[in-house]
Design a protein around this motif. Sequence first.
Motif, PDB file in Angstrom:
ATOM      1  N   THR A   1      -1.835  11.489  18.197  1.00 20.22           N
ATOM      2  CA  THR A   1      -1.185  10.172  18.242  1.00 20.22           C
ATOM      3  C   THR A   1       0.162  10.283  17.556  1.00 20.22           C
ATOM      4  O   THR A   1       0.428  11.236  16.834  1.00 20.22           O
ATOM      5  CB  THR A   1      -1.985   9.101  17.472  1.00 20.22           C
ATOM      6  N   SER A   2       0.999   9.260  17.793  1.00 18.80           N
ATOM      7  CA  SER A   2       2.248   9.141  17.055  1.00 18.80           C
ATOM      8  C   SER A   2       2.191   7.832  16.305  1.00 18.80           C
ATOM      9  O   SER A   2       1.958   6.787  16.917  1.00 18.80           O
ATOM     10  CB  SER A   2       3.437   9.098  18.009  1.00 18.80           C
ATOM     11  N   SER A   3       2.384   7.871  15.016  1.00 16.57           N
ATOM     12  CA  SER A   3       2.362   6.612  14.274  1.00 16.57           C
ATOM     13  C   SER A   3       3.182   6.743  13.002  1.00 16.57           C
ATOM     14  O   SER A   3       3.573   7.841  12.604  1.00 16.57           O
ATOM     15  CB  SER A   3       0.919   6.204  13.952  1.00 16.57           C
ATOM     16  N   THR A   4       3.430   5.611  12.384  1.00 17.67           N
ATOM     17  CA  THR A   4       4.248   5.591  11.169  1.00 17.67           C
ATOM     18  C   THR A   4       3.459   6.215  10.026  1.00 17.67           C
ATOM     19  O   THR A   4       2.237   6.298  10.067  1.00 17.67           O
ATOM     20  CB  THR A   4       4.626   4.156  10.784  1.00 17.67           C
ATOM     21  N   LEU A   5       4.178   6.617   8.992  1.00 15.62           N
ATOM     22  CA  LEU A   5       3.484   7.186   7.832  1.00 15.62           C
ATOM     23  C   LEU A   5       2.524   6.168   7.222  1.00 15.62           C
ATOM     24  O   LEU A   5       1.423   6.508   6.813  1.00 15.62           O
ATOM     25  CB  LEU A   5       4.490   7.621   6.763  1.00 15.62           C
ATOM     26  N   SER A   6       2.951   4.897   7.172  1.00 20.29           N
ATOM     27  CA  SER A   6       2.068   3.920   6.537  1.00 20.29           C
ATOM     28  C   SER A   6       0.778   3.770   7.337  1.00 20.29           C
ATOM     29  O   SER A   6      -0.311   3.643   6.778  1.00 20.29           O
ATOM     30  CB  SER A   6       2.761   2.568   6.349  1.00 20.29           C
ATOM     31  N   ARG A   7       0.880   3.840   8.668  1.00 19.10           N
ATOM     32  CA  ARG A   7      -0.316   3.767   9.501  1.00 19.10           C
ATOM     33  C   ARG A   7      -1.222   4.991   9.242  1.00 19.10           C
ATOM     34  O   ARG A   7      -2.431   4.879   9.158  1.00 19.10           O
ATOM     35  CB  ARG A   7       0.114   3.706  10.971  1.00 19.10           C
ATOM     36  N   GLN A   8      -0.591   6.147   9.115  1.00 18.76           N
ATOM     37  CA  GLN A   8      -1.389   7.360   8.886  1.00 18.76           C
ATOM     38  C   GLN A   8      -2.079   7.311   7.520  1.00 18.76           C
ATOM     39  O   GLN A   8      -3.204   7.770   7.375  1.00 18.76           O
ATOM     40  CB  GLN A   8      -0.502   8.610   9.020  1.00 18.76           C
ATOM     41  N   ILE A   9      -1.387   6.732   6.539  1.00 17.60           N
ATOM     42  CA  ILE A   9      -2.000   6.585   5.208  1.00 17.60           C
ATOM     43  C   ILE A   9      -3.178   5.624   5.303  1.00 17.60           C
ATOM     44  O   ILE A   9      -4.256   5.881   4.761  1.00 17.60           O
ATOM     45  CB  ILE A   9      -0.955   6.094   4.184  1.00 17.60           C
ATOM     46  N   GLU A  10      -2.970   4.526   6.046  1.00 23.48           N
ATOM     47  CA  GLU A  10      -4.071   3.574   6.248  1.00 23.48           C
ATOM     48  C   GLU A  10      -5.289   4.261   6.838  1.00 23.48           C
ATOM     49  O   GLU A  10      -6.421   3.921   6.540  1.00 23.48           O
ATOM     50  CB  GLU A  10      -3.682   2.521   7.284  1.00 23.48           C
TER      51      GLU A  10
END
Lengths: 385, 243
Positions: free
Chosen positions: B168-177
Amino acid sequence: MKKIGIEERPHWRQSVEREGFGFHTIGGERYWDERGYYLFTEEQITRDLEAPTKALHDLCLDVVERVVDSEELLTGLAIPPAFFDLVRDSWKQGHPHLYGRFDLAYDGSGPAKCLEANYDTPTSLLEAGSVQLLWLEEQIARGVLPAQANQFNTIAEDLVRAFAVFPAGGAFYFSAMSGSEEDRGTTDFLRKMAAHAGIEARHIDIEDIGLTAQGRFVDLEGRWIERLFKLHAWEHIFHEEFGQAVPGCDTQFIEPAWKAIVSNKGILPLLWKFHEGHPNLLPAYADQNPQRPVPKGWVRKPFFSREGANIEIRTGDDQVVAEDGPYTDAPYILQAFSPLPKFGDSYTVIGSWVVGDVAAGIGIREDDSLITKDSSRFLPHVVLG
Amino acid sequence: MRTRSSVKLLLAGTFPLALSACGGSQDTVAFNTKSNFKSVEECVAAKVPVEVCSDAFMQALADHRRIAPTYDDQASCDSDFVPGYCQITPDGKYMPKMGGFELAMSGDVPRKDLEQAQQQAAAQSGGGGNSGLLTGLLLGNLLSNSGGGGRYYSQPIYDSRDNRGTYTSSTLSRQIEQGKSFSRSTQARSSSTNTYTPATLGKSLGSGSGSVSSTVSRGGFGSQATARSGWGGKSSSIFSSGG
C-alpha cells in the motif's frame, strides 16, 4: 423469550447499506443476521429489562457520586491523579452525558444480571437504533410479521430529545478513530440524530484533532472544537499526549470525564460494595491476586477490556473459557459467573441502552462461545403480547 | 401500546461521503475528502487544477525532507518499507523515496455543485466511485468560487507492506496508526520510547509549509487505541475502539 427463524428480506444488503450500515458482513461472516429474531413478551421487557436498566443506571450515578470525592476510590479505578479534578468537576458541574449500554444475562425469566456497564464508548448503536427497527417495519409491511409486532426501541427518538436539551452552542464534532467502520457507524448515526435536533454536526477523525500552542483543540481548518463527542475511551485519553491539555481546555467533551468512573470494570465491585444483594447485580470484587487461577464459578476481567479481550471464565464444573488480548496492563476484577443463556448453538447477551437518563431499547448479540466478542452476530428482536 | 422511534428519524437525510448537515436554510454542505496521487501528472489527470497539484507536490516534498525516517543502513530502511525502495542521502544515510502525496481538502460546497460533481465523477469512472476525480472536480469548484473558503493539505506517502503483506501507499501517520514504529530509524533511536511517534511527526509537520498552521500539532489523540487494535480475530481489519 424465544429465538424464532424467519425469512430474510430479499435485497436486505442493499437496503441496510443505503442507511449507512456497510459492515453487516465482517471478514466474510455475517455480523447482521436476520435469519432469526428474539421474541419477548411485553411483560418480560417492562418488568425484567426496562425497569432494571433504569435502576442500574441510577445505581451507577449513585456510585459516581460516592467516588468523585474519594481520592482512594478514584485511585482504585486507575484514574491518574492529574485528572481527579477534571473528573470531579465534570460531575459537580453537571456536564451532560448522552448514552450507555448495560450488557445483561437474561433468559426470559428471573432477574437480568448486569455483566458490565459500557458507559463511555459503547458501539453497535446504529444496529440497535436503526437497522433492527427498519427490519421490523419492513417485515410488517411485507406481511411476514403481524401488524402488532413491536420493539423496545426509542433509541433514535431519545437521542434527538437528549441532543435537543444540550446547551446551545456552535458546531458539534463527532470523532472516531479513522479506519474503523463500526465506530463510524455509531458516530454517523449520532450525527444524524444531532442534526434532527438542529445541531450542526461534523465528523473529525480522532487523529486529526489539532491542539494550538494556546491549548485549544481545533479541526483541520484550525476552527475551534467547542463540543466534541469522542468515541475514544477516557482511559486512553489520560495516557495520550493531548490528554494533558484536556483539563485546561475550552472544549466540552461528551461523554464527560466522569464517565471514566463507569466505563471501567472497576465500577462492578463498587456497585456490589454499595448495593450488595441488588437482584440485577452479580457479586464482584477487586482481584488482589491475578496470578492465581480463576476460582470455580468466577470470571476474571481486566479493568479496561473491550470486545471480550483478556477475559477468563472458570465455570462451576471447572470448564475454562479464555479470550486472549492486549489488555494486560491494568488491574483485574473477579465477578461471579452467570452463564449466558444458550439458544440453539448460540450464547446470547442483551445490550440494554440508556439514552440521557432513559432506558431506551435493546440490541441482541450472539456468539458461539460464552465470551461475546467483536466477531459476534447481531440479531433483531420483536415484542409481542 | 409501547411506542417505538419513528422511521422518519432514521430515513430522513443521508450522509453521502462525509457530508454534514449545515443547519436549515443554507444550501451548502461541508465536504472533506482525501486522495492519493503518485505524481503531479496523475493529479492533473484527475481534474485537479495544475497549480494545486504542483503546490501539493512541493509541500509534500518539503515535508518529506523533514519527516522521512532515516537509517544507518539500507537493510533497516528497506525492512520498514519495501525492498529496494530506499536511497542513500548526501550525508551517507538511507531514506525512503517519496511514493507520491495525499491531497486532502475541506470546505463548503453548494449542494447542487456537489451533486453535479458526483454525477460527473460516477459517469466518467463507470460508476466505480473514483474519489480522486471527485476531489478534483470539487477543488476546481472551490477555488473558482472565492466564497467557498476551501482549503487543501498535502502529505508525502510511502510504499510499504501492511501487516497482512499487502502493498500500500500511505502517509507516515497512517502507517504509525497501523502499528509501525520505525524503531531502527535515527528519529526513533533518539527518542526515549524507541519509536517514531505521531508526536514526532506532528511537530515536524507543523513547522514551515503554508498549508498547516505552524502553531497546531496533531496526532496527540488516538495512539493508545491504535496500540490495542489488531486483536479480535475475524474483524481485525475493521477494528473497533468502542465496546
